[in-house]
Design a protein around this motif. Sequence first.
Motif, PDB file in Angstrom:
ATOM      1  N   THR A 186      -0.299   4.985  14.510  1.00 61.32           N
ATOM      2  CA  THR A 186      -1.365   4.864  13.249  1.00 61.32           C
ATOM      3  C   THR A 186      -2.189   5.818  13.448  1.00 61.32           C
ATOM      4  O   THR A 186      -2.550   6.463  14.218  1.00 61.32           O
ATOM      5  CB  THR A 186      -1.827   3.352  13.325  1.00 61.32           C
ATOM      6  N   ASP A 187      -2.750   6.214  11.943  1.00 65.99           N
ATOM      7  CA  ASP A 187      -4.027   6.885  12.120  1.00 65.99           C
ATOM      8  C   ASP A 187      -5.290   6.290  11.936  1.00 65.99           C
ATOM      9  O   ASP A 187      -6.704   6.699  11.826  1.00 65.99           O
ATOM     10  CB  ASP A 187      -4.156   7.744  10.543  1.00 65.99           C
ATOM     11  N   PHE A 188      -5.355   5.008  12.367  1.00 74.17           N
ATOM     12  CA  PHE A 188      -6.259   4.090  12.550  1.00 74.17           C
ATOM     13  C   PHE A 188      -6.333   3.425  14.040  1.00 74.17           C
ATOM     14  O   PHE A 188      -5.512   3.161  14.495  1.00 74.17           O
ATOM     15  CB  PHE A 188      -6.501   3.043  11.395  1.00 74.17           C
ATOM     16  N   ASP A 189      -7.415   2.894  14.368  1.00 69.12           N
ATOM     17  CA  ASP A 189      -7.526   2.012  15.406  1.00 69.12           C
ATOM     18  C   ASP A 189      -6.918   0.692  15.410  1.00 69.12           C
ATOM     19  O   ASP A 189      -7.016  -0.128  14.485  1.00 69.12           O
ATOM     20  CB  ASP A 189      -8.967   1.868  15.982  1.00 69.12           C
ATOM     21  N   LEU A 190      -5.905   0.252  16.431  1.00 72.22           N
ATOM     22  CA  LEU A 190      -5.448  -0.894  16.489  1.00 72.22           C
ATOM     23  C   LEU A 190      -6.091  -1.825  17.528  1.00 72.22           C
ATOM     24  O   LEU A 190      -6.660  -1.272  18.162  1.00 72.22           O
ATOM     25  CB  LEU A 190      -4.015  -0.672  17.030  1.00 72.22           C
ATOM     26  N   ALA A 236      -0.947   1.196  22.705  1.00 72.08           N
ATOM     27  CA  ALA A 236      -1.600   2.270  23.732  1.00 72.08           C
ATOM     28  C   ALA A 236      -1.805   3.529  22.752  1.00 72.08           C
ATOM     29  O   ALA A 236      -0.662   3.786  22.164  1.00 72.08           O
ATOM     30  CB  ALA A 236      -0.507   2.470  24.876  1.00 72.08           C
ATOM     31  N   ASN A 237      -2.891   3.849  22.727  1.00 77.50           N
ATOM     32  CA  ASN A 237      -3.233   5.133  22.105  1.00 77.50           C
ATOM     33  C   ASN A 237      -2.809   4.756  20.680  1.00 77.50           C
ATOM     34  O   ASN A 237      -2.400   5.769  19.919  1.00 77.50           O
ATOM     35  CB  ASN A 237      -2.765   6.258  22.700  1.00 77.50           C
ATOM     36  N   ASN A 238      -2.959   3.761  20.020  1.00 80.46           N
ATOM     37  CA  ASN A 238      -2.988   3.699  18.580  1.00 80.46           C
ATOM     38  C   ASN A 238      -1.408   3.743  18.384  1.00 80.46           C
ATOM     39  O   ASN A 238      -0.967   4.116  16.915  1.00 80.46           O
ATOM     40  CB  ASN A 238      -3.521   4.450  17.691  1.00 80.46           C
ATOM     41  N   THR A 239      -0.492   3.231  19.321  1.00 81.61           N
ATOM     42  CA  THR A 239       0.875   3.331  18.790  1.00 81.61           C
ATOM     43  C   THR A 239       1.455   2.028  19.646  1.00 81.61           C
ATOM     44  O   THR A 239       0.781   1.450  20.614  1.00 81.61           O
ATOM     45  CB  THR A 239       1.552   4.435  19.965  1.00 81.61           C
ATOM     46  N   LEU A 240       2.429   1.608  18.787  1.00 85.26           N
ATOM     47  CA  LEU A 240       2.901   0.328  19.146  1.00 85.26           C
ATOM     48  C   LEU A 240       4.577   0.533  19.534  1.00 85.26           C
ATOM     49  O   LEU A 240       5.155   1.549  18.918  1.00 85.26           O
ATOM     50  CB  LEU A 240       3.208  -0.567  17.823  1.00 85.26           C
ATOM     51  N   GLU A 256       0.933  -1.152  -0.165  1.00 83.55           N
ATOM     52  CA  GLU A 256       0.152   0.116  -0.086  1.00 83.55           C
ATOM     53  C   GLU A 256       0.935   1.477  -0.048  1.00 83.55           C
ATOM     54  O   GLU A 256       1.744   1.403   0.840  1.00 83.55           O
ATOM     55  CB  GLU A 256      -0.849   0.007   1.163  1.00 83.55           C
ATOM     56  N   PRO A 257       0.751   2.011  -0.881  1.00 88.18           N
ATOM     57  CA  PRO A 257       1.686   3.413  -1.016  1.00 88.18           C
ATOM     58  C   PRO A 257       1.382   4.284   0.409  1.00 88.18           C
ATOM     59  O   PRO A 257       2.125   4.903   0.497  1.00 88.18           O
ATOM     60  CB  PRO A 257       1.239   3.873  -2.389  1.00 88.18           C
ATOM     61  N   ILE A 258       0.201   4.327   0.577  1.00 94.80           N
ATOM     62  CA  ILE A 258      -0.147   5.134   1.989  1.00 94.80           C
ATOM     63  C   ILE A 258      -0.210   4.167   3.058  1.00 94.80           C
ATOM     64  O   ILE A 258      -1.058   3.263   3.287  1.00 94.80           O
ATOM     65  CB  ILE A 258      -1.456   5.961   1.710  1.00 94.80           C
ATOM     66  N   THR A 259       0.705   4.464   3.845  1.00 91.99           N
ATOM     67  CA  THR A 259       0.761   3.384   5.203  1.00 91.99           C
ATOM     68  C   THR A 259      -0.011   3.706   6.383  1.00 91.99           C
ATOM     69  O   THR A 259      -0.561   2.933   7.128  1.00 91.99           O
ATOM     70  CB  THR A 259       2.055   3.602   5.868  1.00 91.99           C
ATOM     71  N   HIS A 260      -0.613   5.198   6.592  1.00 93.22           N
ATOM     72  CA  HIS A 260      -1.448   5.532   7.484  1.00 93.22           C
ATOM     73  C   HIS A 260      -0.552   5.173   8.956  1.00 93.22           C
ATOM     74  O   HIS A 260      -1.376   4.990   9.940  1.00 93.22           O
ATOM     75  CB  HIS A 260      -2.820   5.168   7.525  1.00 93.22           C
ATOM     76  N   ALA A 261       0.813   5.118   8.838  1.00 94.18           N
ATOM     77  CA  ALA A 261       1.537   4.815  10.113  1.00 94.18           C
ATOM     78  C   ALA A 261       2.820   5.510   9.659  1.00 94.18           C
ATOM     79  O   ALA A 261       3.345   5.677   8.765  1.00 94.18           O
ATOM     80  CB  ALA A 261       1.822   3.314  10.317  1.00 94.18           C
ATOM     81  N   ARG A 262       3.475   5.893  10.880  1.00 96.27           N
ATOM     82  CA  ARG A 262       4.921   6.216  10.961  1.00 96.27           C
ATOM     83  C   ARG A 262       5.576   6.121  12.027  1.00 96.27           C
ATOM     84  O   ARG A 262       5.095   5.654  13.157  1.00 96.27           O
ATOM     85  CB  ARG A 262       4.914   7.821  10.863  1.00 96.27           C
ATOM     86  N   SER A 263       6.917   6.077  12.192  1.00 98.65           N
ATOM     87  CA  SER A 263       7.891   5.851  13.274  1.00 98.65           C
ATOM     88  C   SER A 263       8.248   7.091  13.756  1.00 98.65           C
ATOM     89  O   SER A 263       8.447   8.099  13.134  1.00 98.65           O
ATOM     90  CB  SER A 263       9.088   5.072  12.776  1.00 98.65           C
TER      91      SER A 263
END
Length: 98
Positions: free
Chosen positions: A59-63, A79-83, A21-28
């Motif tokens: 992430t920009d989405f719910d985990l 926690a809070n959509n963050t790993l 997917e070219p758009i990850t909706h996630a970042r480090s």
Amino acid sequence: DRALFLRFVPRCKRVAEAGWEPITHARSNSDSVYVERFGKRYLTVFNDSPRRQRVLVSTDFDLPESCMELVNAQSLTPANNTLTLTLHPETVALIDLQ
């Protein structure tokens, strides 16, 4: 090399079938740690540095309540959509979001 083949080829096949997917909706939170998304189910996280890093992947989405890191068979609790991950130099994590 057979052990490496048996460990990694099935995982590579999974993400390839899911589709990049070219758009990850996630970042480090690190400039040297890259996140890629495959389908709606997988994230890869690659530490492109010569040092071990503790990294946050947001992430920009719910985990879900828990995720599985498939390379090391490690359960992750967001926690809070963050790993939170610890990656050795030049290693990759494969996260199953389901």
